[in-house]
Design a protein around this motif. Structure first.
Motif, PDB file in Angstrom:
ATOM      1  N   THR A   6       0.849  -1.197   0.000  1.00  0.00           N
ATOM      2  CA  THR A   6       0.000   0.000   0.000  1.00  0.00           C
ATOM      3  C   THR A   6       0.885   1.248   0.000  1.00  0.00           C
ATOM      4  OG1 THR A   6       0.007   0.059   2.396  1.00  0.00           O
ATOM      5  CG2 THR A   6      -1.815  -1.142   1.344  1.00  0.00           C
ATOM      6  N   HIS A 170      -4.224   3.329   1.000  1.00  0.00           N
ATOM      7  CA  HIS A 170      -4.757   2.004   1.311  1.00  0.00           C
ATOM      8  C   HIS A 170      -4.863   1.087   0.093  1.00  0.00           C
ATOM      9  CE1 HIS A 170      -5.528   3.836   5.113  1.00  0.00           C
ATOM     10  NE2 HIS A 170      -6.147   2.777   5.588  1.00  0.00           N
ATOM     11  N   THR A 171      -4.395   1.539  -1.050  1.00  0.00           N
ATOM     12  CA  THR A 171      -4.466   0.687  -2.236  1.00  0.00           C
ATOM     13  C   THR A 171      -3.125  -0.012  -2.420  1.00  0.00           C
ATOM     14  OG1 THR A 171      -5.984   2.256  -3.224  1.00  0.00           O
ATOM     15  CG2 THR A 171      -4.977   0.645  -4.710  1.00  0.00           C
ATOM     16  N   ALA A 172      -3.176  -1.350  -2.466  1.00  0.00           N
ATOM     17  CA  ALA A 172      -1.941  -2.109  -2.673  1.00  0.00           C
ATOM     18  C   ALA A 172      -1.668  -2.202  -4.165  1.00  0.00           C
ATOM     19  CB  ALA A 172      -2.077  -3.491  -2.064  1.00  0.00           C
TER      20      ALA A 172
END
Lengths: 365, 255
Positions: A6, A170-172
């Motif tokens: 993330t 929060h985005t992987a």
């Protein structure tokens, strides 16, 4: 090494590689994972630093300021209400020429309570004297931390590295992680021109107004000139990592009549909108601004040559006036500029809404 | 008593300033590389205008609420002695949360509050260290509430060293400052520092007022080491608190 991480983890890893000696931490969504990861690195011995879990963002920012005033590299991260709670100290740190580096996962501000992303928190710190860098993805969030330290410590001006809360934090996504050797070769030891010493001396006594005026003029000029240090640092970064950045970047501009202008993750959404509009025959490009302060005026002017109209997508608004990025762009270029409040508080900034903005030109959609 | 002084003449404190006397006594016994952390207060001014400094020590000015945090960061960065030198406004009021936090973390710093019992630098407005009944520009009818008991609060933090001191008892004050620097962990020292300007009192009466505060039992000289409290001075002669208040134009006159 490529890993799926993330934006917050990418930031924490980069911060660790810069070897801060003091880390202050207070939890606030959506940056919390950064300080949790750093706690882990310190507790398992990967990072040799004093980790201070604080009572508030006021303490956090004061602690990093104190550490940097002693000539030691320090790190903290915050977001939203935490960032605006720090506001007074942000002015103090910039005025005091302390090269603090701080990560910001941008988020809306209450009231009403809101957890999701916009840039009202970061952009309302525009006039504090900090340099402000905006990552468009987790890779940039990772890379920008060592670059920020390098520039901040050279010009003695603090820098916040901002990433869109949740969208990036929060985005992987796959990130090419820097090696310790690469960071060590790129980022020299911190050797401040000014710090406390054992001899009698005073940091920041009250000056005469004429002296104060000169101090502010110095900061203004050093801030503007820092733009060239950023360009130099980006070039050096490219030689170490092969990844190319600039203070602002143009995409699909060769034949463009119109270009979207934006910051952060919005740049990538605007790129997708531009591709779709091109399929419909519209000649659209995108200008992504990486460095918001100092503002890349001449680069933006240069990139907009031949373009008939700029369409600015904002995630922050100055009530009673317009979008905040819109004002910056409008005051830089001589061509028509329209502004769109693309999102507040996490309202989905879809490609469709950007296309509507392209055709309708309205500020609120 | 150690008579070396690090406070230079010519500083711009008011005549009879208790805060300047407190620094003169305290600074003489601190280590020579002590970082003095000064939040907004009378001492932001007493230190002098750029490029002058009245104090022969390394000094850093901080925003009002942030002295405890700056001190924490400095001490975390380097193994050097750090002393916060704050007024009652920064201590009892605006910096209270950060002070409590630094004490809870047991930071290895010495926190000194010179208590002149109001916002004297801005003209004497009420702070929560102002005693009940005192007239100030923001309590023109007299303050309605009691002075905050900061020592009880600091005691509740279970820090290793707490002391009160008075400018009228310089040997006791210096001993406590030295003690604070010798102890690892958070030390808190409250120095009673009368302000003739704000208290509406003759400048020549500063030390007398400070002594009367102690002798009357209004301001007790104590030391709390690891929770063990003892009086370091027992008042020898009885002074009626009224006599102490009578010196001060800010307090109501007896009918």
């Amino acid at each position: 090494m490529r890993r799926i991480v993330t934006g917050t983890e990418a930031t924490a890893i980069a911060a660790k590689l810069c070897k801060p000696k003091v880390i202050s931490a207070y939890p606030i969504t959506p940056q919390t994972y950064i300080i949790e990861k750093l706690a882990e690195y310190v507790s398992n011995g990967e990072l040799n630093a004093r980790y201070i879990s604080t009572d508030s963002e006021l303490s956090s920012i004061g602690i990093v300021a104190g550490a940097v005033a002693e000539g030691v590299r320090a790190f903290t991260a915050t977001a939203s209400h935490g960032l605006v709670f720090m506001h007074e100290a942000l002015h103090w740190i910039a005025g005091g020429r302390l090269p603090v580096v701080m990560a910001v996962a941008t988020r809306g501000l209450g009231a009403p309570w809101i957890l999701m992303c916009d840039m009202q928190d970061a952009l309302s710190q525009r006039d504090t004297g900090w340099m402000m860098l905006f990552a468009s993805n987790a890779q940039e969030a990772h890379d920008f931390i060592p670059i920020a330290y390098k520039v901040a410590e050279e010009v003695h001006i603090p820098c916040m590295v901002c990433m869109d809360g949740f969208l990036i934090s929060h985005t992987a996504e796959p990130v090419d992680l820097i090696s310790q050797e690469a960071v060590d070769s790129f980022l020299p030891e911190f050797s401040p021109k000014l710090s406390l010493s054992d001899e009698p001396s005073t940091l920041w006594p009250i000056p005469e107004p004429d002296t104060y005026y000169l101090i502010k003029k110095d900061l203004f000029e050093d801030h503007k000139n820092a733009l060239y240090i950023w360009k130099k640092a980006f070039r050096e970064w490219q030689s170490v990592t092969k990844r190319k950045y600039d203070v602002c970047c143009g995409h699909m501009l060769e034949d463009a009549k119109t270009a979207f202008v934006s910051l952060g993750a919005t740049v990538e959404t605007a790129l997708e909108a531009a591709r779709r509009l091109r399929k419909k025959g519209e000649k659209v490009g995108v200008i992504g601004i990486k460095l918001f302060r100092p503002f890349p005026e001449s680069d933006l002017k240069e990139l907009s040559k031949g373009i008939e109209e700029l369409l600015v997508i904002d995630k922050a608004v100055s009530m009673g006036k317009s979008g905040i990025l819109f004002q910056e762009v409008k005051s830089t270029v001589d061509i028509p500029v329209r502004g769109f409040i693309g999102s507040m508080g996490g309202k989905d900034l879809t490609v469709e809404r950007i296309e509507r903005f392209f055709y309708e030109g309205k500020m609120w959609i | 008593m150690d008579l070396r002084t690090r406070l230079e003449p010519g500083h711009p404190a008011c005549a009879g300033c208790g805060a300047a006397i407190a620094m003169k006594i305290a600074s003489a016994v601190v280590p020579s590389n002590t970082r003095v952390v000064i939040p907004a207060s009378c001492w932001s001014i007493i230190l002098g205008k750029y490029p002058f400094s009245s104090l022969k020590l390394p000094v850093i000015h901080t925003p009002f609420a942030l002295a405890s945090a700056f001190a924490t960061g400095m001490r975390a960065a380097k193994s050097v002695p750090v002393m916060v030198w704050a007024g009652d406004g920064a201590t009892y009021d605006i910096g209270f949360g950060l002070l409590s936090a630094a004490a809870e973390r047991n930071e290895d710093i010495v926190y000194v509050c010179y208590d002149n019992e109001a916002y004297m630098n801005t003209g004497g407005q009420k702070s929560s260290a102002t005693p009940k009944a005192a007239k100030t520009p923001t309590t023109p009818q007299g303050k309605e509430t009691e002075k905050k008991d900061i020592i009880a609060i600091m005691k509740a933090h279970k820090i290793p060293y707490i002391a009160t001191a008075s400018i009228a008892f310089p040997e006791d004050l210096q001993r406590k400052i030295k003690k604070a620097f010798s102890i690892k962990g958070f030390s808190f020292i409250l120095i009673h520092s009368p302000c003739p300007t704000g208290w509406k009192m003759e400048p020549s009466l500063t030390v007398k007022a400070s002594r009367m505060a102690v002798e009357s039992g209004i301001f007790k000289l104590v030391e709390i080491k690891h929770g063990q409290e003892r009086e370091t001075y027992k008042p020898t002669c009885y002074v009626n608190p009224r006599e102490y208040y009578k010196l001060q134009g800010r307090m109501p006159r007896d009918e």
